[in-house]
Design a protein around this motif. Structure first.
Motif, PDB file in Angstrom:
ATOM      1  N   THR A  46       0.826  -1.201   0.000  1.00 53.51           N
ATOM      2  CA  THR A  46       0.000   0.000   0.000  1.00 53.51           C
ATOM      3  C   THR A  46       0.864   1.256   0.000  1.00 53.51           C
ATOM      4  O   THR A  46       0.617   2.194  -0.763  1.00 53.51           O
ATOM      5  CB  THR A  46      -0.943   0.004   1.219  1.00 53.51           C
ATOM      6  OG1 THR A  46      -1.731  -1.193   1.195  1.00 53.51           O
ATOM      7  CG2 THR A  46      -1.883   1.193   1.189  1.00 53.51           C
ATOM      8  N   MET A  89     -11.207   4.118  -1.116  1.00 52.46           N
ATOM      9  CA  MET A  89     -10.320   3.570  -0.085  1.00 52.46           C
ATOM     10  C   MET A  89      -8.942   4.216  -0.185  1.00 52.46           C
ATOM     11  O   MET A  89      -8.348   4.595   0.827  1.00 52.46           O
ATOM     12  CB  MET A  89     -10.212   2.053  -0.194  1.00 52.46           C
ATOM     13  CG  MET A  89      -9.347   1.443   0.910  1.00 52.46           C
ATOM     14  SD  MET A  89      -9.153  -0.349   0.790  1.00 52.46           S
ATOM     15  CE  MET A  89     -10.806  -0.897   1.075  1.00 52.46           C
ATOM     16  N   ASN A 125      -9.041   4.845  12.897  1.00 47.59           N
ATOM     17  CA  ASN A 125      -9.905   4.371  11.817  1.00 47.59           C
ATOM     18  C   ASN A 125     -11.337   4.070  12.236  1.00 47.59           C
ATOM     19  O   ASN A 125     -12.230   4.069  11.390  1.00 47.59           O
ATOM     20  CB  ASN A 125      -9.313   3.127  11.165  1.00 47.59           C
ATOM     21  CG  ASN A 125      -8.104   3.444  10.326  1.00 47.59           C
ATOM     22  OD1 ASN A 125      -7.824   4.593  10.015  1.00 47.59           O
ATOM     23  ND2 ASN A 125      -7.359   2.418   9.966  1.00 47.59           N
ATOM     24  N   HIS A 126     -11.564   3.806  13.518  1.00 49.94           N
ATOM     25  CA  HIS A 126     -12.908   3.387  13.915  1.00 49.94           C
ATOM     26  C   HIS A 126     -13.544   4.259  14.982  1.00 49.94           C
ATOM     27  O   HIS A 126     -14.756   4.147  15.198  1.00 49.94           O
ATOM     28  CB  HIS A 126     -12.886   1.924  14.367  1.00 49.94           C
ATOM     29  CG  HIS A 126     -12.478   1.003  13.267  1.00 49.94           C
ATOM     30  ND1 HIS A 126     -13.302   0.678  12.213  1.00 49.94           N
ATOM     31  CD2 HIS A 126     -11.304   0.380  13.015  1.00 49.94           C
ATOM     32  CE1 HIS A 126     -12.667  -0.118  11.378  1.00 49.94           C
ATOM     33  NE2 HIS A 126     -11.450  -0.317  11.845  1.00 49.94           N
ATOM     34  N   PHE A 132      -8.532  -2.233  -5.160  1.00 52.53           N
ATOM     35  CA  PHE A 132      -8.919  -1.271  -4.124  1.00 52.53           C
ATOM     36  C   PHE A 132      -9.821  -0.203  -4.758  1.00 52.53           C
ATOM     37  O   PHE A 132      -9.467   0.367  -5.785  1.00 52.53           O
ATOM     38  CB  PHE A 132      -7.687  -0.581  -3.526  1.00 52.53           C
ATOM     39  CG  PHE A 132      -6.932  -1.379  -2.514  1.00 52.53           C
ATOM     40  CD1 PHE A 132      -6.650  -2.718  -2.704  1.00 52.53           C
ATOM     41  CD2 PHE A 132      -6.471  -0.780  -1.359  1.00 52.53           C
ATOM     42  CE1 PHE A 132      -5.935  -3.448  -1.775  1.00 52.53           C
ATOM     43  CE2 PHE A 132      -5.760  -1.502  -0.421  1.00 52.53           C
ATOM     44  CZ  PHE A 132      -5.497  -2.839  -0.624  1.00 52.53           C
ATOM     45  N   TYR A 179      -9.086   7.694   1.105  1.00 53.06           N
ATOM     46  CA  TYR A 179      -9.125   7.677   2.562  1.00 53.06           C
ATOM     47  C   TYR A 179      -7.724   7.441   3.133  1.00 53.06           C
ATOM     48  O   TYR A 179      -7.275   8.155   4.039  1.00 53.06           O
ATOM     49  CB  TYR A 179     -10.095   6.600   3.046  1.00 53.06           C
ATOM     50  CG  TYR A 179     -10.121   6.430   4.541  1.00 53.06           C
ATOM     51  CD1 TYR A 179     -10.764   7.355   5.351  1.00 53.06           C
ATOM     52  CD2 TYR A 179      -9.500   5.348   5.160  1.00 53.06           C
ATOM     53  CE1 TYR A 179     -10.801   7.211   6.733  1.00 53.06           C
ATOM     54  CE2 TYR A 179      -9.528   5.195   6.522  1.00 53.06           C
ATOM     55  CZ  TYR A 179     -10.179   6.123   7.310  1.00 53.06           C
ATOM     56  OH  TYR A 179     -10.204   5.971   8.670  1.00 53.06           O
ATOM     57  N   MET A 197     -15.545   0.296   3.917  1.00 52.30           N
ATOM     58  CA  MET A 197     -14.451   0.139   4.887  1.00 52.30           C
ATOM     59  C   MET A 197     -14.976   0.211   6.318  1.00 52.30           C
ATOM     60  O   MET A 197     -14.307  -0.196   7.239  1.00 52.30           O
ATOM     61  CB  MET A 197     -13.397   1.235   4.707  1.00 52.30           C
ATOM     62  CG  MET A 197     -12.395   0.957   3.629  1.00 52.30           C
ATOM     63  SD  MET A 197     -11.093   2.194   3.599  1.00 52.30           S
ATOM     64  CE  MET A 197     -10.246   1.913   5.141  1.00 52.30           C
ATOM     65  N   PRO A 235     -15.409  -4.818   9.197  1.00 51.98           N
ATOM     66  CA  PRO A 235     -14.060  -4.244   9.233  1.00 51.98           C
ATOM     67  C   PRO A 235     -13.620  -3.825  10.646  1.00 51.98           C
ATOM     68  O   PRO A 235     -12.454  -3.974  10.999  1.00 51.98           O
ATOM     69  CB  PRO A 235     -14.159  -3.030   8.301  1.00 51.98           C
ATOM     70  CG  PRO A 235     -15.253  -3.395   7.354  1.00 51.98           C
ATOM     71  CD  PRO A 235     -16.244  -4.172   8.190  1.00 51.98           C
ATOM     72  N   SER A 277     -10.332  -5.263  12.548  1.00 51.31           N
ATOM     73  CA  SER A 277      -9.327  -4.360  13.136  1.00 51.31           C
ATOM     74  C   SER A 277      -9.139  -4.641  14.618  1.00 51.31           C
ATOM     75  O   SER A 277      -8.017  -4.605  15.132  1.00 51.31           O
ATOM     76  CB  SER A 277      -9.728  -2.902  12.934  1.00 51.31           C
ATOM     77  OG  SER A 277      -9.718  -2.563  11.577  1.00 51.31           O
ATOM     78  N   PRO A 284     -14.815   6.033   8.192  1.00 53.53           N
ATOM     79  CA  PRO A 284     -14.246   5.473   6.962  1.00 53.53           C
ATOM     80  C   PRO A 284     -15.272   5.487   5.827  1.00 53.53           C
ATOM     81  O   PRO A 284     -16.478   5.541   6.073  1.00 53.53           O
ATOM     82  CB  PRO A 284     -13.866   4.048   7.357  1.00 53.53           C
ATOM     83  CG  PRO A 284     -14.511   3.774   8.653  1.00 53.53           C
ATOM     84  CD  PRO A 284     -14.971   5.064   9.247  1.00 53.53           C
TER      85      PRO A 284
END
Length: 148
Positions: A36, A51, A105-106, A47, A54, A115, A120, A124, A111
């Motif tokens: 990535t 995404m 991220n959460h 992808f 982001y 995602m 997800p 995670s 997201p």
């Protein structure tokens, strides 16, 4: 005096196969991070553009935490495989990095579609839990003396 094999807990007696599993798990994370970050076209072909937008929009510290989380886990697994108590520190870094990425991220951001959501987030969370279990494993090995 070193403990005899029969005195060791199951996770110490099975250190090598568990370390191989940890090595494989963490290698996948390190591969994902590297592909990535280097923008490997064939890896990123599936992808969605949202995404990548982001990921590109994440603060720099998140990319650093992601790298520390993945590479720390891989280094910790290698050290655990060869029975070194030094595995404790890369595993601690991996836990900290993974937890920071999870929070960002959460909990701190929303997201993009696909995602976010429960799946997800649970994956995670699994990453953070496994990083924590690996750290506990190395810590117990260092304190009990079955890692040198």
């Amino acid at each position: 005096m070193s403990p005899t094999p029969s005195d060791l807990p199951w996770y110490a007696r099975r250190r090598v196969p568990l370390a191989v599993l940890a090595l494989l798990w963490n290698a996948v994370g390190a591969l994902d991070f590297t592909m990535t970050q280097t923008r490997n076209a064939s890896y990123l072909a599936d992808f969605p553009p949202e995404m990548m937008a982001y990921i590109d929009g994440l603060p720099g510290w998140v990319h650093v935490a992601w790298g520390v989380g993945t590479w720390g886990g891989l280094i910790g697994a290698l050290l655990m495989l060869i029975g070194r108590r030094a595995a404790l520190w890369p595993y601690a870094a991996s836990l900290a990095g993974s937890a920071a990425v999870f929070v960002q991220n959460h909990l701190l951001t929303q997201p993009p579609a696909g995602m976010g959501g429960t799946g997800p987030m649970l994956f995670s969370l699994l990453i953070v839990v496994l990083a924590g279990l690996q750290w506990v494993w190395a810590r117990r090995g260092a304190l009990a003396g079955w890692l040198r």
